[in-house]
Design an enzyme around this catalytic site. Structure first.
Site, PDB file in Angstrom:
ATOM      1  N   GLY A   3       0.846  -1.198   0.000  1.00 42.17           N
ATOM      2  CA  GLY A   3       0.000   0.000   0.000  1.00 42.17           C
ATOM      3  C   GLY A   3       0.870   1.233   0.000  1.00 42.17           C
ATOM      4  CD  GLN A  45       3.427   5.757   2.816  1.00 38.90           C
ATOM      5  OE1 GLN A  45       2.437   5.229   2.332  1.00 38.90           O
ATOM      6  NE2 GLN A  45       4.382   5.058   3.405  1.00 38.90           N
ATOM      7  CB  CYS A  68       5.233   2.086   7.665  1.00 38.24           C
ATOM      8  SG  CYS A  68       4.729   3.595   6.814  1.00 38.24           S
ATOM      9  CG  LEU A  69       6.738   0.932   1.669  1.00 40.16           C
ATOM     10  CD1 LEU A  69       6.106   1.195   0.305  1.00 40.16           C
ATOM     11  CD2 LEU A  69       7.891  -0.061   1.540  1.00 40.16           C
ATOM     12  CG  HIS A  76      -0.571   1.138   7.461  1.00 36.77           C
ATOM     13  ND1 HIS A  76       0.416   0.693   8.315  1.00 36.77           N
ATOM     14  CD2 HIS A  76       0.066   1.922   6.542  1.00 36.77           C
ATOM     15  CE1 HIS A  76       1.584   1.192   7.927  1.00 36.77           C
ATOM     16  NE2 HIS A  76       1.402   1.946   6.854  1.00 36.77           N
ATOM     17  CD  GLU A  77      -1.352   2.365   2.889  1.00 35.11           C
ATOM     18  OE1 GLU A  77      -0.837   3.493   2.902  1.00 35.11           O
ATOM     19  OE2 GLU A  77      -0.686   1.317   2.977  1.00 35.11           O
ATOM     20  CG  HIS A 121       0.391   6.780   5.727  1.00 33.47           C
ATOM     21  ND1 HIS A 121       1.562   7.190   6.327  1.00 33.47           N
ATOM     22  CD2 HIS A 121       0.557   5.460   5.477  1.00 33.47           C
ATOM     23  CE1 HIS A 121       2.395   6.158   6.436  1.00 33.47           C
ATOM     24  NE2 HIS A 121       1.801   5.088   5.925  1.00 33.47           N
TER      25      HIS A 121
HETATM   26  O1  GNR Z   1       4.018  -2.649   2.655  1.00 29.32           O
HETATM   27  C1  GNR Z   1       3.335  -2.505   3.668  1.00 29.32           C
HETATM   28  N1  GNR Z   1       3.003  -3.586   4.399  1.00 29.32           N
HETATM   29  C2  GNR Z   1       2.066  -3.556   5.436  1.00 29.32           C
HETATM   30  C3  GNR Z   1       1.985  -4.677   6.272  1.00 29.32           C
HETATM   31  C4  GNR Z   1       1.072  -4.707   7.304  1.00 29.32           C
HETATM   32  C5  GNR Z   1       0.233  -3.634   7.504  1.00 29.32           C
HETATM   33  C6  GNR Z   1       0.309  -2.512   6.691  1.00 29.32           C
HETATM   34  C7  GNR Z   1       1.215  -2.479   5.670  1.00 29.32           C
HETATM   35  S1  GNR Z   1       1.285  -1.093   4.621  1.00 29.32           S
HETATM   36  C8  GNR Z   1       2.945  -1.144   4.098  1.00 29.32           C
HETATM   37  C9  GNR Z   1       3.211  -0.093   3.035  1.00 29.32           C
HETATM   38  C10 GNR Z   1       3.028   1.276   3.616  1.00 29.32           C
HETATM   39  O2  GNR Z   1       3.822   1.839   4.295  1.00 29.32           O
HETATM   40  N2  GNR Z   1       1.888   1.872   3.365  1.00 29.32           N
HETATM   41  O3  GNR Z   1       1.625   3.077   3.884  1.00 29.32           O
HETATM   42 NI    NI Z   2       2.725   3.158   5.744  1.00 31.56          NI
END
Ligand code: GNR
Ligand code: NI
Length: 172
Positions: free
Chosen positions: A46, A51, A94-95, A136-137, A140
């Site tokens: 995601g 980001q 998270c990236l 999670h997204e 952000h």
């Molecule tokens: O790549 C991602 N893996 C992930 C694993 C578990 C819960 C959420 C994520 S999102 C993350 C990519 C990211 O940072 N998205 O904002």
């Molecule tokens: Ni993230």
């Protein structure tokens, strides 16, 4: 399409609240194309626009984990309509918080209203990893990172580690 630079913590941009877009035009579609390419290149599932430094309420996602059968998803102006009272735990990464992982509790299911790549209104019932990833997204978009759910001590240790990594590398 081009790969954009992913901003990492600590960076004030990641704390910004993203703005709704006025509809899906060429500019938004180009952004989504770039975001998807950037996400795949970084092996993420995601990515939120902030980001890559763009404070728009736009998310791309692909939880398929199958190179040969890609299932890209696009969410513009997403709104959570319903959350299940039952929580589920996933190990999140998270990236924008490279190489850090933690178990996070979130509602196990959620319902989301959004616009798709073509600007059509959609409604999705999500569960499992999809539900976790959407939440999670969407965090952000509010300037929230998964490490904000950890204890102050754990969070500050992670931020300290990441700032050290930054100051020891050429890039800011
Ligand atoms: O790549 C991602 N893996 C992930 C694993 C578990 C819960 C959420 C994520 S999102 C993350 C990519 C990211 O940072 N998205 O904002
Ligand atoms: Ni993230």
């Amino acid at each position: 399409m081009s790969i954009r630079n992913i901003i990492t913590e600590p960076n004030k941009l990641l704390r910004q609240i993203s703005k709704s877009v006025d509809g899906v035009g060429k500019e938004e579609q180009k952004l989504m194309d770039d975001m998807l390419e950037t996400m795949y290149a970084a092996n993420g599932i995601g990515l939120a626009a902030i980001q890559v430094g763009v404070p728009k309420r736009i998310i791309v996602m692909d939880i398929s984990k199958n190179e040969n059968k890609k299932e890209p998803r696009y969410f513009v102006n997403p709104v959570i309509k319903n959350k299940d009272p039952l929580n589920a735990t996933y190990e999140e990464g998270c990236l924008s918080v490279p190489d850090q992982f933690a178990e996070i509790d979130r509602p196990s299911k959620c319902e989301v209203e959004y616009l798709d790549y073509d600007g059509n209104k959609k409604f999705l019932k999500a569960e499992g990893l999809l539900a976790t990833c959407i939440q999670h997204e969407m965090d952000h978009l509010e300037g929230i990172l998964f490490i904000d759910y950890l204890s102050k001590l754990k969070r500050s240790m992670i931020i300290k580690k990441l700032s050290k990594l930054k100051s020891s590398s050429a890039e800011a």
